[in-house]
Design a protein around this motif. Structure first.
Motif, PDB file in Angstrom:
ATOM      1  N   ILE A 197       0.265  49.741  18.431  1.00 54.90           N
ATOM      2  CA  ILE A 197       0.216  48.688  18.440  1.00 54.90           C
ATOM      3  C   ILE A 197       0.213  47.781  19.148  1.00 54.90           C
ATOM      4  O   ILE A 197       1.362  47.592  19.921  1.00 54.90           O
ATOM      5  CB  ILE A 197       1.439  47.337  16.926  1.00 54.90           C
ATOM      6  CG1 ILE A 197       1.129  49.552  16.202  1.00 54.90           C
ATOM      7  CG2 ILE A 197       1.250  46.381  15.971  1.00 54.90           C
ATOM      8  CD1 ILE A 197       1.791  48.940  14.329  1.00 54.90           C
ATOM      9  N   THR A 198      -0.928  47.235  19.619  1.00 49.02           N
ATOM     10  CA  THR A 198      -0.769  46.405  20.913  1.00 49.02           C
ATOM     11  C   THR A 198      -0.352  44.847  20.166  1.00 49.02           C
ATOM     12  O   THR A 198      -0.113  44.480  18.832  1.00 49.02           O
ATOM     13  CB  THR A 198      -2.258  46.331  21.644  1.00 49.02           C
ATOM     14  OG1 THR A 198      -2.992  45.832  20.230  1.00 49.02           O
ATOM     15  CG2 THR A 198      -2.532  47.519  21.612  1.00 49.02           C
ATOM     16  N   GLN A 199       0.161  44.212  21.082  1.00 49.76           N
ATOM     17  CA  GLN A 199      -0.098  42.248  20.884  1.00 49.76           C
ATOM     18  C   GLN A 199      -1.026  41.572  20.167  1.00 49.76           C
ATOM     19  O   GLN A 199      -0.976  41.373  19.376  1.00 49.76           O
ATOM     20  CB  GLN A 199       0.687  41.377  22.234  1.00 49.76           C
ATOM     21  CG  GLN A 199       1.690  42.021  22.660  1.00 49.76           C
ATOM     22  CD  GLN A 199       2.542  41.061  24.022  1.00 49.76           C
ATOM     23  OE1 GLN A 199       1.527  40.039  24.070  1.00 49.76           O
ATOM     24  NE2 GLN A 199       2.936  41.399  25.345  1.00 49.76           N
ATOM     25  N   SER A 200      -1.812  42.172  20.684  1.00 54.77           N
ATOM     26  CA  SER A 200      -3.364  41.715  19.613  1.00 54.77           C
ATOM     27  C   SER A 200      -3.796  42.163  18.170  1.00 54.77           C
ATOM     28  O   SER A 200      -3.322  41.167  17.464  1.00 54.77           O
ATOM     29  CB  SER A 200      -4.476  41.366  20.409  1.00 54.77           C
ATOM     30  OG  SER A 200      -4.186  42.894  21.043  1.00 54.77           O
ATOM     31  N   ASP A 201      -3.495  43.238  18.384  1.00 54.68           N
ATOM     32  CA  ASP A 201      -3.591  43.320  17.231  1.00 54.68           C
ATOM     33  C   ASP A 201      -2.278  43.563  15.996  1.00 54.68           C
ATOM     34  O   ASP A 201      -2.705  43.094  14.882  1.00 54.68           O
ATOM     35  CB  ASP A 201      -3.317  45.864  17.360  1.00 54.68           C
ATOM     36  CG  ASP A 201      -3.575  46.326  15.728  1.00 54.68           C
ATOM     37  OD1 ASP A 201      -4.385  45.457  14.678  1.00 54.68           O
ATOM     38  OD2 ASP A 201      -3.130  47.023  15.281  1.00 54.68           O
ATOM     39  N   LEU A 202      -1.597  43.164  16.322  1.00 54.86           N
ATOM     40  CA  LEU A 202      -0.073  42.417  15.672  1.00 54.86           C
ATOM     41  C   LEU A 202      -0.534  41.598  15.175  1.00 54.86           C
ATOM     42  O   LEU A 202      -0.801  40.163  14.349  1.00 54.86           O
ATOM     43  CB  LEU A 202       1.048  42.632  16.361  1.00 54.86           C
ATOM     44  CG  LEU A 202       2.475  42.273  15.619  1.00 54.86           C
ATOM     45  CD1 LEU A 202       2.769  42.942  14.281  1.00 54.86           C
ATOM     46  CD2 LEU A 202       3.597  42.798  16.309  1.00 54.86           C
ATOM     47  N   ALA A 203      -0.670  40.359  16.255  1.00 56.30           N
ATOM     48  CA  ALA A 203      -0.992  38.767  15.818  1.00 56.30           C
ATOM     49  C   ALA A 203      -2.302  38.369  14.639  1.00 56.30           C
ATOM     50  O   ALA A 203      -2.089  38.075  14.439  1.00 56.30           O
ATOM     51  CB  ALA A 203      -2.113  38.142  17.160  1.00 56.30           C
ATOM     52  N   LYS A 204      -3.216  39.535  15.297  1.00 55.26           N
ATOM     53  CA  LYS A 204      -4.195  39.393  13.987  1.00 55.26           C
ATOM     54  C   LYS A 204      -4.178  40.013  12.591  1.00 55.26           C
ATOM     55  O   LYS A 204      -4.347  39.367  11.436  1.00 55.26           O
ATOM     56  CB  LYS A 204      -5.388  40.252  14.993  1.00 55.26           C
ATOM     57  CG  LYS A 204      -6.543  40.145  15.542  1.00 55.26           C
ATOM     58  CD  LYS A 204      -7.595  41.608  16.267  1.00 55.26           C
ATOM     59  CE  LYS A 204      -7.928  41.104  17.208  1.00 55.26           C
ATOM     60  NZ  LYS A 204      -9.491  42.639  17.385  1.00 55.26           N
ATOM     61  N   ARG A 205      -3.168  40.468  12.488  1.00 54.66           N
ATOM     62  CA  ARG A 205      -2.519  40.764  11.040  1.00 54.66           C
ATOM     63  C   ARG A 205      -1.675  40.071  10.368  1.00 54.66           C
ATOM     64  O   ARG A 205      -1.643  40.139   9.091  1.00 54.66           O
ATOM     65  CB  ARG A 205      -1.145  42.504  11.831  1.00 54.66           C
ATOM     66  CG  ARG A 205      -2.282  44.339  11.899  1.00 54.66           C
ATOM     67  CD  ARG A 205      -1.926  45.142  11.860  1.00 54.66           C
ATOM     68  NE  ARG A 205      -2.290  46.075  12.203  1.00 54.66           N
ATOM     69  CZ  ARG A 205      -2.768  47.225  11.671  1.00 54.66           C
ATOM     70  NH1 ARG A 205      -2.503  47.737  10.481  1.00 54.66           N
ATOM     71  NH2 ARG A 205      -3.900  48.677  11.662  1.00 54.66           N
ATOM     72  N   ILE A 206      -0.978  39.647  11.471  1.00 52.04           N
ATOM     73  CA  ILE A 206      -0.114  38.325  10.712  1.00 52.04           C
ATOM     74  C   ILE A 206      -0.466  37.287  10.802  1.00 52.04           C
ATOM     75  O   ILE A 206      -0.126  36.312  10.488  1.00 52.04           O
ATOM     76  CB  ILE A 206       1.206  38.431  11.309  1.00 52.04           C
ATOM     77  CG1 ILE A 206       0.766  38.102  12.529  1.00 52.04           C
ATOM     78  CG2 ILE A 206       1.663  39.946  10.679  1.00 52.04           C
ATOM     79  CD1 ILE A 206       2.718  38.277  13.382  1.00 52.04           C
ATOM     80  N   GLY A 207      -1.892  37.057  11.326  1.00 50.84           N
ATOM     81  CA  GLY A 207      -2.373  35.650  11.620  1.00 50.84           C
ATOM     82  C   GLY A 207      -1.771  34.805  12.698  1.00 50.84           C
ATOM     83  O   GLY A 207      -1.920  33.136  11.841  1.00 50.84           O
ATOM     84  N   VAL A 208      -2.047  34.972  13.620  1.00 52.05           N
ATOM     85  CA  VAL A 208      -0.950  33.919  14.997  1.00 52.05           C
ATOM     86  C   VAL A 208      -1.775  35.125  16.440  1.00 52.05           C
ATOM     87  O   VAL A 208      -2.850  35.176  16.180  1.00 52.05           O
ATOM     88  CB  VAL A 208      -0.067  34.167  14.811  1.00 52.05           C
ATOM     89  CG1 VAL A 208       0.943  34.147  13.485  1.00 52.05           C
ATOM     90  CG2 VAL A 208       0.680  35.115  15.048  1.00 52.05           C
ATOM     91  N   SER A 209      -2.216  33.844  16.988  1.00 55.83           N
ATOM     92  CA  SER A 209      -2.222  34.173  18.253  1.00 55.83           C
ATOM     93  C   SER A 209      -1.844  35.327  18.883  1.00 55.83           C
ATOM     94  O   SER A 209      -0.552  35.515  18.640  1.00 55.83           O
ATOM     95  CB  SER A 209      -2.714  32.651  19.453  1.00 55.83           C
ATOM     96  OG  SER A 209      -1.354  32.682  19.483  1.00 55.83           O
ATOM     97  N   GLN A 210      -1.951  36.012  20.112  1.00 54.84           N
ATOM     98  CA  GLN A 210      -1.848  36.987  20.973  1.00 54.84           C
ATOM     99  C   GLN A 210      -0.834  36.311  22.061  1.00 54.84           C
ATOM    100  O   GLN A 210       0.929  36.858  21.603  1.00 54.84           O
ATOM    101  CB  GLN A 210      -2.964  37.621  21.879  1.00 54.84           C
ATOM    102  CG  GLN A 210      -1.915  38.990  22.849  1.00 54.84           C
ATOM    103  CD  GLN A 210      -1.621  37.871  23.483  1.00 54.84           C
ATOM    104  OE1 GLN A 210      -2.340  37.446  24.447  1.00 54.84           O
ATOM    105  NE2 GLN A 210      -1.289  38.773  24.383  1.00 54.84           N
TER     106      GLN A 210
END
Length: 111
Positions: free
Chosen positions: A29-42
């Protein structure tokens, strides 16, 4: 045998960032993928992973929902990590000498 004078050795204290990095690496999982999934910025994820900021209760709950890591575990890891940092800072300040602003100990108080 347990004895009150035995001390438990202090080992490396990890933060929620360490666990998140490990799980992210395992699942790719990339930082940007996790960010999108939890609704925050990368950047927010990057700051958390680099310990520039720590998880809030809301973020911990979102991560639990997405990654399955218990929010109580994540918050506990961060709390223990921050406490260890504070203890280290306190030791450094004590080595520099106690500030006259702090309360003085009574001679009859033992720690």
């Amino acid at each position: 045998m347990l004895h009150c004078e035995n001390r438990i050795k202090q080992y490396y204290t990890s933060s929620a960032a360490d666990l998140l990095k490990e799980v992210m690496d395992y699942y790719g999982i990339t930082q940007s993928d996790l960010a999108k999934r939890i609704g925050v910025s990368q950047k927010n994820i990057s700051d958390i992973l680099n310990r520039k900021r720590y998880l809030t209760e809301i973020l911990a709950l979102r991560i639990e929902k997405v990654m399955g890591i218990p929010s109580k575990l994540l918050l506990s890891l961060d709390s223990n990590y921050k406490l260890q940092l504070a203890e280290q800072e306190s030791k450094l300040n004590k080595e520099k000498g106690d500030s006259p602003l702090f309360l003085q100990r009574y001679s009859w108080v033992t720690v």
